[in-house]
Scaffold this motif. Sequence first.
Motif, PDB file in Angstrom:
ATOM      1  N   ASP A  37      34.191  44.801  43.040  1.00 15.52           N
ATOM      2  CA  ASP A  37      36.005  44.069  43.852  1.00 15.52           C
ATOM      3  C   ASP A  37      36.588  43.740  42.558  1.00 15.52           C
ATOM      4  OD1 ASP A  37      36.211  44.440  46.314  1.00 15.52           O
ATOM      5  OD2 ASP A  37      35.437  42.457  47.241  1.00 15.52           O
ATOM      6  N   CYS A  38      35.635  42.700  41.742  1.00 15.14           N
ATOM      7  CA  CYS A  38      36.181  41.835  39.916  1.00 15.14           C
ATOM      8  C   CYS A  38      35.257  42.823  38.970  1.00 15.14           C
ATOM      9  CB  CYS A  38      35.765  40.834  40.191  1.00 15.14           C
ATOM     10  SG  CYS A  38      35.843  39.900  41.759  1.00 15.14           S
ATOM     11  N   HIS A  39      33.800  43.683  39.455  1.00  8.16           N
ATOM     12  CA  HIS A  39      33.905  43.894  38.263  1.00  8.16           C
ATOM     13  C   HIS A  39      34.190  45.389  38.153  1.00  8.16           C
ATOM     14  CE1 HIS A  39      31.685  40.771  36.417  1.00  8.16           C
ATOM     15  NE2 HIS A  39      31.545  40.445  37.518  1.00  8.16           N
ATOM     16  N   ASP A  40      34.314  46.508  37.290  1.00  9.90           N
ATOM     17  CA  ASP A  40      34.679  46.356  36.189  1.00  9.90           C
ATOM     18  C   ASP A  40      36.248  46.278  35.886  1.00  9.90           C
ATOM     19  OD1 ASP A  40      32.751  46.563  34.600  1.00  9.90           O
ATOM     20  OD2 ASP A  40      32.601  48.677  34.628  1.00  9.90           O
ATOM     21  N   SER A  41      37.252  46.427  37.116  1.00  7.19           N
ATOM     22  CA  SER A  41      38.574  45.667  37.047  1.00  7.19           C
ATOM     23  C   SER A  41      39.502  44.498  36.417  1.00  7.19           C
ATOM     24  CB  SER A  41      38.922  46.328  38.849  1.00  7.19           C
ATOM     25  OG  SER A  41      38.767  45.460  39.481  1.00  7.19           O
ATOM     26  N   LEU A  42      38.765  43.686  36.923  1.00 10.08           N
ATOM     27  CA  LEU A  42      39.593  42.547  36.575  1.00 10.08           C
ATOM     28  C   LEU A  42      38.781  41.118  35.640  1.00 10.08           C
ATOM     29  CD1 LEU A  42      39.779  40.137  40.436  1.00 10.08           C
ATOM     30  CD2 LEU A  42      41.649  41.746  38.570  1.00 10.08           C
ATOM     31  N   THR A  52      42.855  33.405  29.897  1.00 12.44           N
ATOM     32  CA  THR A  52      43.602  32.192  29.758  1.00 12.44           C
ATOM     33  C   THR A  52      44.470  31.553  31.506  1.00 12.44           C
ATOM     34  OG1 THR A  52      45.511  33.608  28.976  1.00 12.44           O
ATOM     35  CG2 THR A  52      44.069  33.049  27.431  1.00 12.44           C
ATOM     36  N   MET A  53      44.668  30.814  31.444  1.00 14.18           N
ATOM     37  CA  MET A  53      45.497  30.359  32.228  1.00 14.18           C
ATOM     38  C   MET A  53      47.249  31.394  32.382  1.00 14.18           C
ATOM     39  SD  MET A  53      44.026  28.299  33.873  1.00 14.18           S
ATOM     40  CE  MET A  53      45.552  27.434  35.421  1.00 14.18           C
ATOM     41  N   ALA A  54      47.144  31.271  31.690  1.00 15.34           N
ATOM     42  CA  ALA A  54      48.538  32.454  31.319  1.00 15.34           C
ATOM     43  C   ALA A  54      48.036  34.068  32.362  1.00 15.34           C
ATOM     44  CB  ALA A  54      49.315  32.702  29.647  1.00 15.34           C
ATOM     45  N   GLN A  55      47.728  33.846  32.035  1.00 11.84           N
ATOM     46  CA  GLN A  55      46.901  35.664  32.601  1.00 11.84           C
ATOM     47  C   GLN A  55      47.302  35.050  33.725  1.00 11.84           C
ATOM     48  OE1 GLN A  55      43.536  36.152  29.843  1.00 11.84           O
ATOM     49  NE2 GLN A  55      44.479  37.483  28.583  1.00 11.84           N
ATOM     50  N   MET A  56      45.738  34.142  34.153  1.00 11.98           N
ATOM     51  CA  MET A  56      45.959  33.685  35.985  1.00 11.98           C
ATOM     52  C   MET A  56      46.838  33.959  36.476  1.00 11.98           C
ATOM     53  SD  MET A  56      42.200  31.605  35.683  1.00 11.98           S
ATOM     54  CE  MET A  56      41.561  31.280  34.072  1.00 11.98           C
ATOM     55  N   GLN A  57      48.349  33.087  35.764  1.00 12.67           N
ATOM     56  CA  GLN A  57      49.606  32.514  37.107  1.00 12.67           C
ATOM     57  C   GLN A  57      50.109  34.096  36.823  1.00 12.67           C
ATOM     58  OE1 GLN A  57      51.036  29.109  34.550  1.00 12.67           O
ATOM     59  NE2 GLN A  57      49.562  27.729  34.954  1.00 12.67           N
ATOM     60  N   LYS A  58      49.793  35.157  36.148  1.00 16.38           N
ATOM     61  CA  LYS A  58      50.589  36.019  36.195  1.00 16.38           C
ATOM     62  C   LYS A  58      50.039  36.961  37.225  1.00 16.38           C
ATOM     63  CE  LYS A  58      52.508  36.193  31.827  1.00 16.38           C
ATOM     64  NZ  LYS A  58      52.800  36.394  30.505  1.00 16.38           N
ATOM     65  N   SER A  65      43.014  38.227  36.837  1.00 16.60           N
ATOM     66  CA  SER A  65      41.561  37.299  36.180  1.00 16.60           C
ATOM     67  C   SER A  65      41.464  36.919  37.856  1.00 16.60           C
ATOM     68  CB  SER A  65      41.337  37.312  35.181  1.00 16.60           C
ATOM     69  OG  SER A  65      42.069  35.634  34.998  1.00 16.60           O
ATOM     70  N   CYS A  66      41.066  35.616  37.068  1.00 14.44           N
ATOM     71  CA  CYS A  66      41.195  34.652  38.630  1.00 14.44           C
ATOM     72  C   CYS A  66      42.342  34.126  39.361  1.00 14.44           C
ATOM     73  CB  CYS A  66      40.869  33.094  38.242  1.00 14.44           C
ATOM     74  SG  CYS A  66      39.104  33.094  37.529  1.00 14.44           S
ATOM     75  N   GLY A  67      43.393  34.829  38.784  1.00 14.53           N
ATOM     76  CA  GLY A  67      44.377  34.664  39.660  1.00 14.53           C
ATOM     77  C   GLY A  67      45.200  35.937  40.948  1.00 14.53           C
ATOM     78  N   ALA A  68      44.282  36.898  39.750  1.00 12.55           N
ATOM     79  CA  ALA A  68      44.127  38.116  41.219  1.00 12.55           C
ATOM     80  C   ALA A  68      44.209  38.059  42.668  1.00 12.55           C
ATOM     81  CB  ALA A  68      43.813  39.054  41.358  1.00 12.55           C
ATOM     82  N   HIS A  87      43.029  33.994  42.907  1.00  8.07           N
ATOM     83  CA  HIS A  87      43.747  32.774  43.487  1.00  8.07           C
ATOM     84  C   HIS A  87      44.948  32.173  43.442  1.00  8.07           C
ATOM     85  CE1 HIS A  87      39.754  30.537  43.789  1.00  8.07           C
ATOM     86  NE2 HIS A  87      39.195  31.654  43.253  1.00  8.07           N
ATOM     87  N   ASN A  88      45.678  33.004  44.073  1.00  6.50           N
ATOM     88  CA  ASN A  88      47.113  33.020  44.359  1.00  6.50           C
ATOM     89  C   ASN A  88      48.169  32.239  45.199  1.00  6.50           C
ATOM     90  OD1 ASN A  88      46.649  34.357  45.854  1.00  6.50           O
ATOM     91  ND2 ASN A  88      47.162  36.380  45.687  1.00  6.50           N
ATOM     92  N   GLY A  89      47.085  31.572  45.978  1.00  9.09           N
ATOM     93  CA  GLY A  89      48.106  30.599  46.585  1.00  9.09           C
ATOM     94  C   GLY A  89      47.680  31.294  48.486  1.00  9.09           C
ATOM     95  N   LYS A  90      47.439  32.422  48.569  1.00  8.88           N
ATOM     96  CA  LYS A  90      47.421  33.445  50.040  1.00  8.88           C
ATOM     97  C   LYS A  90      45.941  33.748  49.503  1.00  8.88           C
ATOM     98  CE  LYS A  90      51.651  34.720  48.355  1.00  8.88           C
ATOM     99  NZ  LYS A  90      52.869  36.101  47.764  1.00  8.88           N
ATOM    100  N   GLN A  91      44.996  34.095  49.225  1.00  5.14           N
ATOM    101  CA  GLN A  91      44.064  34.981  49.223  1.00  5.14           C
ATOM    102  C   GLN A  91      42.721  33.616  49.281  1.00  5.14           C
ATOM    103  OE1 GLN A  91      43.752  38.365  47.219  1.00  5.14           O
ATOM    104  NE2 GLN A  91      42.293  38.545  48.419  1.00  5.14           N
ATOM    105  N   ALA A  92      42.784  32.638  48.323  1.00  6.79           N
ATOM    106  CA  ALA A  92      42.142  31.559  47.645  1.00  6.79           C
ATOM    107  C   ALA A  92      43.642  29.962  46.831  1.00  6.79           C
ATOM    108  CB  ALA A  92      41.055  31.238  47.109  1.00  6.79           C
ATOM    109  N   PHE A  93      42.951  29.681  46.836  1.00  7.59           N
ATOM    110  CA  PHE A  93      43.971  28.030  46.417  1.00  7.59           C
ATOM    111  C   PHE A  93      44.538  28.801  44.762  1.00  7.59           C
ATOM    112  CE2 PHE A  93      39.782  27.090  44.769  1.00  7.59           C
ATOM    113  CZ  PHE A  93      40.200  27.426  43.283  1.00  7.59           C
ATOM    114  N   ASP A  94      45.450  28.693  44.570  1.00  2.84           N
ATOM    115  CA  ASP A  94      46.276  28.854  43.069  1.00  2.84           C
ATOM    116  C   ASP A  94      45.822  27.745  41.957  1.00  2.84           C
ATOM    117  OD1 ASP A  94      48.478  27.033  42.469  1.00  2.84           O
ATOM    118  OD2 ASP A  94      48.570  26.607  44.471  1.00  2.84           O
ATOM    119  N   THR A  95      46.089  28.892  40.651  1.00  2.00           N
ATOM    120  CA  THR A  95      45.708  28.170  40.123  1.00  2.00           C
ATOM    121  C   THR A  95      46.679  27.456  39.119  1.00  2.00           C
ATOM    122  OG1 THR A  95      46.707  30.233  38.670  1.00  2.00           O
ATOM    123  CG2 THR A  95      44.156  31.056  39.034  1.00  2.00           C
TER     124      THR A  95
END
Length: 101
Positions: A53-58, A69-75, A78-81, A83-91
Motif C-alpha cells: 500500500d505504501c512501498h514502492d508507490s508512496l 516535506t510537510m508541503a508534499q503531505m498537505q498535497k 507520502s503520509c498525506g495520501a 492522513h487527509n482527515g478522511k482515512q486518518a487524522f490530517d497532517t
Amino acid sequence: MVRILCIITLLSVILVSAGVAMVGGGDVRFKGGKPGEVIFHHDTHVTNLQCTDCHDSLYVTKAKDKRVTMAQMQKGKSCGACHNGKQAFDTKSNCANCHKK
C-alpha cells in the motif's frame, strides 16, 4: 515417524515466529525540524495496511530514500495520501500526533 513429525512441527513454529517478528519493519526516525522528531511506527500501520500500500508507490526502500516535506503531505503525497482527515487524522492540524520534542 513421531520424531520426524516433531522436527517438522518445531521447524514450522520457528519459521512462523521468525516471520511474525519481521512483520512491521521496525520504527523509522525522521529529524522533523523545529516541530520535533517523527518516529514512524510500522507496527501501528501494518494492522490495517499491506506493505505494498505504501512501498514502492508512496515510499521507497531505505536504500532509495527520498525526502518528505510537510508541503508534499498537505498535497496528498507520502503520509498525506492517507492522513487527509478522511482515512486518518490530517497532517495540517495534528502536529503532536507525529512530532515529538
